[in-house]
Structures are given as C-alpha cells and as structure tokens.
Design a protein around this motif. Structure first.
Motif, PDB file in Angstrom:
ATOM      1  N   THR A  13       0.851  -1.183   0.000  1.00  0.00           N
ATOM      2  CA  THR A  13       0.000   0.000   0.000  1.00  0.00           C
ATOM      3  C   THR A  13       0.883   1.228   0.000  1.00  0.00           C
ATOM      4  O   THR A  13       1.901   1.274   0.702  1.00  0.00           O
ATOM      5  CB  THR A  13      -0.909   0.008   1.249  1.00  0.00           C
ATOM      6  OG1 THR A  13      -1.713  -1.179   1.232  1.00  0.00           O
ATOM      7  CG2 THR A  13      -1.817   1.228   1.274  1.00  0.00           C
ATOM      8  N   VAL A  14       0.509   2.210  -0.812  1.00  0.00           N
ATOM      9  CA  VAL A  14       1.246   3.471  -0.861  1.00  0.00           C
ATOM     10  C   VAL A  14       0.300   4.624  -0.560  1.00  0.00           C
ATOM     11  O   VAL A  14      -0.915   4.521  -0.771  1.00  0.00           O
ATOM     12  CB  VAL A  14       1.947   3.688  -2.223  1.00  0.00           C
ATOM     13  CG1 VAL A  14       2.980   2.606  -2.473  1.00  0.00           C
ATOM     14  CG2 VAL A  14       0.952   3.753  -3.354  1.00  0.00           C
ATOM     15  N   GLU A  15       0.879   5.699  -0.063  1.00  0.00           N
ATOM     16  CA  GLU A  15       0.100   6.901   0.241  1.00  0.00           C
ATOM     17  C   GLU A  15       0.846   8.107  -0.296  1.00  0.00           C
ATOM     18  O   GLU A  15       2.064   8.201  -0.174  1.00  0.00           O
ATOM     19  CB  GLU A  15      -0.103   7.041   1.753  1.00  0.00           C
ATOM     20  CG  GLU A  15      -0.964   8.215   2.126  1.00  0.00           C
ATOM     21  CD  GLU A  15      -1.302   8.271   3.612  1.00  0.00           C
ATOM     22  OE1 GLU A  15      -1.889   9.268   4.036  1.00  0.00           O
ATOM     23  OE2 GLU A  15      -0.963   7.319   4.348  1.00  0.00           O
ATOM     24  N   GLY A  16       0.100   9.024  -0.912  1.00  0.00           N
ATOM     25  CA  GLY A  16       0.716  10.223  -1.463  1.00  0.00           C
ATOM     26  C   GLY A  16      -0.283  11.091  -2.191  1.00  0.00           C
ATOM     27  O   GLY A  16      -1.465  11.120  -1.844  1.00  0.00           O
ATOM     28  N   ILE A  17       0.204  11.772  -3.223  1.00  0.00           N
ATOM     29  CA  ILE A  17      -0.610  12.716  -3.997  1.00  0.00           C
ATOM     30  C   ILE A  17      -0.593  12.295  -5.466  1.00  0.00           C
ATOM     31  O   ILE A  17       0.360  11.685  -5.923  1.00  0.00           O
ATOM     32  CB  ILE A  17      -0.099  14.166  -3.822  1.00  0.00           C
ATOM     33  CG1 ILE A  17       1.404  14.259  -4.145  1.00  0.00           C
ATOM     34  CG2 ILE A  17      -0.391  14.665  -2.403  1.00  0.00           C
ATOM     35  CD1 ILE A  17       1.987  15.658  -4.090  1.00  0.00           C
TER      36      ILE A  17
ATOM     37  N   MET B 279       1.123   8.970  -9.325  1.00  0.00           N
ATOM     38  CA  MET B 279       1.064   9.209  -7.880  1.00  0.00           C
ATOM     39  C   MET B 279       2.481   9.229  -7.338  1.00  0.00           C
ATOM     40  O   MET B 279       3.281   8.355  -7.661  1.00  0.00           O
ATOM     41  CB  MET B 279       0.252   8.121  -7.197  1.00  0.00           C
ATOM     42  CG  MET B 279       0.085   8.304  -5.715  1.00  0.00           C
ATOM     43  SD  MET B 279      -0.959   6.982  -5.050  1.00  0.00           S
ATOM     44  CE  MET B 279      -1.382   7.681  -3.471  1.00  0.00           C
ATOM     45  N   VAL B 280       2.803  10.228  -6.544  1.00  0.00           N
ATOM     46  CA  VAL B 280       4.085  10.300  -5.858  1.00  0.00           C
ATOM     47  C   VAL B 280       3.792   9.948  -4.410  1.00  0.00           C
ATOM     48  O   VAL B 280       2.943  10.575  -3.770  1.00  0.00           O
ATOM     49  CB  VAL B 280       4.729  11.691  -6.002  1.00  0.00           C
ATOM     50  CG1 VAL B 280       6.050  11.736  -5.259  1.00  0.00           C
ATOM     51  CG2 VAL B 280       4.933  12.023  -7.474  1.00  0.00           C
ATOM     52  N   ALA B 281       4.473   8.913  -3.902  1.00  0.00           N
ATOM     53  CA  ALA B 281       4.033   8.311  -2.655  1.00  0.00           C
ATOM     54  C   ALA B 281       5.166   7.622  -1.913  1.00  0.00           C
ATOM     55  O   ALA B 281       6.298   7.567  -2.389  1.00  0.00           O
ATOM     56  CB  ALA B 281       2.936   7.282  -2.980  1.00  0.00           C
ATOM     57  N   CYS B 282       4.800   7.063  -0.762  1.00  0.00           N
ATOM     58  CA  CYS B 282       5.664   6.186   0.032  1.00  0.00           C
ATOM     59  C   CYS B 282       4.862   4.947   0.382  1.00  0.00           C
ATOM     60  O   CYS B 282       3.638   5.017   0.560  1.00  0.00           O
ATOM     61  CB  CYS B 282       6.060   6.856   1.347  1.00  0.00           C
ATOM     62  SG  CYS B 282       7.118   8.280   1.196  1.00  0.00           S
ATOM     63  N   ALA B 283       5.548   3.823   0.527  1.00  0.00           N
ATOM     64  CA  ALA B 283       4.897   2.613   1.016  1.00  0.00           C
ATOM     65  C   ALA B 283       4.570   2.819   2.491  1.00  0.00           C
ATOM     66  O   ALA B 283       5.373   3.373   3.252  1.00  0.00           O
ATOM     67  CB  ALA B 283       5.804   1.403   0.838  1.00  0.00           C
ATOM     68  N   VAL B 284       3.364   2.391   2.888  1.00  0.00           N
ATOM     69  CA  VAL B 284       2.925   2.548   4.280  1.00  0.00           C
ATOM     70  C   VAL B 284       2.466   1.209   4.831  1.00  0.00           C
ATOM     71  O   VAL B 284       2.056   0.313   4.090  1.00  0.00           O
ATOM     72  CB  VAL B 284       1.799   3.597   4.415  1.00  0.00           C
ATOM     73  CG1 VAL B 284       2.312   4.995   4.073  1.00  0.00           C
ATOM     74  CG2 VAL B 284       0.588   3.245   3.563  1.00  0.00           C
TER      75      VAL B 284
ATOM     76  N   GLY C  54      -5.069   4.181   9.886  1.00  0.00           N
ATOM     77  CA  GLY C  54      -5.152   5.620   9.707  1.00  0.00           C
ATOM     78  C   GLY C  54      -4.421   6.128   8.492  1.00  0.00           C
ATOM     79  O   GLY C  54      -3.449   5.567   8.041  1.00  0.00           O
ATOM     80  N   SER C  55      -4.929   7.213   7.977  1.00  0.00           N
ATOM     81  CA  SER C  55      -4.313   7.875   6.843  1.00  0.00           C
ATOM     82  C   SER C  55      -3.657   9.142   7.336  1.00  0.00           C
ATOM     83  O   SER C  55      -4.134   9.775   8.268  1.00  0.00           O
ATOM     84  CB  SER C  55      -5.389   8.204   5.803  1.00  0.00           C
ATOM     85  OG  SER C  55      -4.850   8.968   4.769  1.00  0.00           O
ATOM     86  N   SER C  56      -2.562   9.521   6.712  1.00  0.00           N
ATOM     87  CA  SER C  56      -1.907  10.770   7.072  1.00  0.00           C
ATOM     88  C   SER C  56      -2.793  11.946   6.712  1.00  0.00           C
ATOM     89  O   SER C  56      -2.881  12.917   7.446  1.00  0.00           O
ATOM     90  CB  SER C  56      -0.563  10.871   6.364  1.00  0.00           C
ATOM     91  OG  SER C  56       0.232   9.752   6.654  1.00  0.00           O
TER      92      SER C  56
ATOM     93  N   GLU D  14      -3.864  10.315  -0.782  1.00  0.00           N
ATOM     94  CA  GLU D  14      -4.640   9.160  -1.226  1.00  0.00           C
ATOM     95  C   GLU D  14      -3.848   7.902  -0.967  1.00  0.00           C
ATOM     96  O   GLU D  14      -2.627   7.943  -0.852  1.00  0.00           O
ATOM     97  CB  GLU D  14      -4.903   9.262  -2.733  1.00  0.00           C
ATOM     98  CG  GLU D  14      -5.596  10.529  -3.155  1.00  0.00           C
ATOM     99  CD  GLU D  14      -5.608  10.683  -4.669  1.00  0.00           C
ATOM    100  OE1 GLU D  14      -5.645   9.658  -5.373  1.00  0.00           O
ATOM    101  OE2 GLU D  14      -5.540  11.833  -5.133  1.00  0.00           O
ATOM    102  N   LYS D  15      -4.567   6.781  -0.902  1.00  0.00           N
ATOM    103  CA  LYS D  15      -3.919   5.478  -0.786  1.00  0.00           C
ATOM    104  C   LYS D  15      -4.292   4.643  -1.997  1.00  0.00           C
ATOM    105  O   LYS D  15      -5.406   4.725  -2.497  1.00  0.00           O
ATOM    106  CB  LYS D  15      -4.356   4.753   0.483  1.00  0.00           C
ATOM    107  CG  LYS D  15      -3.727   5.304   1.735  1.00  0.00           C
ATOM    108  CD  LYS D  15      -4.034   4.431   2.919  1.00  0.00           C
ATOM    109  CE  LYS D  15      -3.368   4.995   4.165  1.00  0.00           C
ATOM    110  NZ  LYS D  15      -3.666   4.172   5.339  1.00  0.00           N
TER     111      LYS D  15
END
Length: 163
Positions: free
Chosen positions: A12-16, A73-78, A84-86, A94-95
C-alpha cells in the motif's frame, strides 16, 4: 536494455496524484509538480507509518496502453496494520495498492540532480519493448538519496505466465 523478472508482494502506498498521458504538452510539468509538492510542501514528512524511506512514482489507472491517460502518484509505502491515513492538510493524500505479481525490474544509477532525464530515457526505451504488460500498475522506486549515485528501480507490471 537489461532487466530481471521478479515476483513482488502487494504493498500500500500513500501520497498525492494527478492524471496525465505521455503525449500531453504539460505531462512533464504535471509529474514534476507532484514531485516538487511531495518534497517542498512536506508531503513526504507528513506521511505516517512509512515502511521505508523510499519515494515511489506510481503509474496506475491506465485507460488503455502507453498512449492513453493514467494516474501518476508520488508516494511512500505505508504499513496498513498501523491504520489511519496521514491525510495532509485537507485530506488530499490518497492510498492505492500496488498489486503483487510479476514485474520486470530495470535498475539505473544516475546523478539525482539529473535523474528525471535519466529516468525519462529509460521509460522511452521501455515503451518500445514487447514486454507483456498489464497496464495496471508500474512504478519507480528511489532506493537511496545519494546525490551522485542515486539508484532507481523501475518496475513494469507483467501478465501472468498463463496469459
């Protein structure tokens, strides 16, 4: 161009993100703008529960193939277990999931200050290959922050061997 076929586990990744395509006149500005926001607006620092310090450029939600629209999407693995989401200032983070499966992995080492040109050149070469791509998920993973010898892995989602 050398690559290796590997199996990856889902992550899973989270970013913009933003939508674009490879022929859009503002494609480079769109992608570059996301990277700029990611670092200069504190997105990277604000993402909680990172599994590692690697930045990811994710290409997903393709409308077809190499010539069609996609989401960048530019993101990091979470770590999803941490919950929870940042969220960011206004919940704009977004995830998405990077599906597990077969990928072709291309490795490059380049100067971080000119990495966008080096990475773009590898993508242009990838577009010419006859790899059995899924056009579901491809991504770049920036392995380190060494300015002169940045290592970047580009992963191309491949169809299963049965297809």
């Amino acid at each position: 161009m050398n690559y290796e076929i590997i199996e990856l586990k889902e992550k899973t990744v989270e970013g913009i993100s933003a939508r674009t395509n490879n022929h859009a006149p503002d494609m480079e500005m769109t992608i570059g703008g996301l990277w700029k926001r990611f670092y200069e607006d504190g997105v990277y620092e604000n993402i909680k529960n990172k599994t590692d310090g690697k930045a990811i450029g994710l290409y997903t939600e393709y409308d077809g193939g190499v010539d069609d629209d996609y989401t960048i999407m530019v993101a990091c693995a979470v770590d999803e277990k941490e919950g929870g989401s940042s969220g960011g200032k206004s919940g704009e983070y977004e995830k998405r999931n990077i599906p597990g499966g077969r990928y072709a992995r291309f490795k490059i080492v380049c100067d971080m200050r000119t990495s966008s040109a080096a990475v773009a050149q590898v993508w242009k070469e990838i577009w010419k290959t006859d790899l059995p791509r899924t056009y579901i998920c491809d991504f770049e993973e920036y392995q380190n922050a060494d300015m002169e010898h940045a290592e970047v892995c580009i992963y191309i989602g491949l169809q299963s061997e049965e297809n």
